[in-house]
Design a protein around this motif. Structure first.
Motif, PDB file in Angstrom:
ATOM      1  N   TYR A   4       0.826  -1.212   0.000  1.00 13.92           N
ATOM      2  CA  TYR A   4       0.000   0.000   0.000  1.00 13.92           C
ATOM      3  C   TYR A   4       0.862   1.264   0.000  1.00 13.92           C
ATOM      4  O   TYR A   4       0.482   2.275  -0.587  1.00 13.92           O
ATOM      5  N   LEU A   7       1.835   1.629  -3.565  1.00 14.87           N
ATOM      6  CA  LEU A   7       0.696   2.153  -4.316  1.00 14.87           C
ATOM      7  C   LEU A   7       0.547   3.651  -4.065  1.00 14.87           C
ATOM      8  O   LEU A   7       0.299   4.428  -4.992  1.00 14.87           O
ATOM      9  N   ALA A  50       3.855  -2.666  -6.131  1.00 16.76           N
ATOM     10  CA  ALA A  50       2.604  -2.858  -5.388  1.00 16.76           C
ATOM     11  C   ALA A  50       1.840  -4.076  -5.911  1.00 16.76           C
ATOM     12  O   ALA A  50       1.227  -4.818  -5.135  1.00 16.76           O
ATOM     13  N   LEU A  51       1.914  -4.295  -7.218  1.00 17.47           N
ATOM     14  CA  LEU A  51       1.161  -5.392  -7.827  1.00 17.47           C
ATOM     15  C   LEU A  51       1.733  -6.769  -7.504  1.00 17.47           C
ATOM     16  O   LEU A  51       1.104  -7.786  -7.800  1.00 17.47           O
ATOM     17  N   LEU A  54      -0.802  -6.892  -4.372  1.00 17.59           N
ATOM     18  CA  LEU A  54      -2.188  -6.409  -4.464  1.00 17.59           C
ATOM     19  C   LEU A  54      -2.823  -6.845  -5.773  1.00 17.59           C
ATOM     20  O   LEU A  54      -2.143  -6.966  -6.793  1.00 17.59           O
ATOM     21  N   SER A  59      -6.100  -2.292  -7.460  1.00 15.68           N
ATOM     22  CA  SER A  59      -4.977  -1.344  -7.434  1.00 15.68           C
ATOM     23  C   SER A  59      -5.123  -0.286  -8.514  1.00 15.68           C
ATOM     24  O   SER A  59      -4.933   0.906  -8.266  1.00 15.68           O
ATOM     25  N   TRP A  63      -5.561   3.679  -8.053  1.00 11.50           N
ATOM     26  CA  TRP A  63      -4.552   4.542  -8.672  1.00 11.50           C
ATOM     27  C   TRP A  63      -5.196   5.566  -9.599  1.00 11.50           C
ATOM     28  O   TRP A  63      -4.954   6.765  -9.479  1.00 11.50           O
TER      29      TRP A  63
END
Length: 107
Positions: A4, A7, A50-51, A54, A59, A63
């Motif tokens: 997070y 992100l 981040a991926l 998540l 996501s 975003w």
């Protein structure tokens, strides 16, 4: 690093890069152009990190939604671009969507 947090870094750097696009005057101004390129580079790298943890759909929705809402506010404050009632309603719906995605995400 926390997904997070990555992100959040992706969102912030995308907002900075997108906001600087206007200042590039069609990429004719050097420093704002460098800021745009660096900002998007950091955004895509951070999003890729981040991926790792998540889900893509959630996501990307966060975003793009948060980025859109904050960029509209920056357009209003920095560039003096007006907001009308339908635009405000749309931004509130984006924020509501991001909240719903986070509250009701699958376990």
């Amino acid at each position: 690093m926390n997904a997070y947090l990555m992100l959040g870094i992706a969102i912030l750097s995308e907002i900075v890069a997108t906001s600087l696009l206007k200042a590039t005057v069609g990429f004719t101004k050097f420093l704002p152009s460098v800021g745009v390129i660096a900002g998007y580079g950091v955004a895509f790298y951070s999003m890729s990190q981040a991926l790792k943890s998540l889900p893509l759909g959630m996501s990307y929705a966060i975003w793009s939604g948060v980025g859109t809402a904050f960029t509209a506010v920056i357009g209003l404050v920095v560039w003096k671009q007006p907001l009308n009632i339908p635009m405000v309603i749309g931004l509130l719906l984006i924020i509501a969507g991001v909240v719903i995605l986070n509250v009701y995400k699958p376990s």
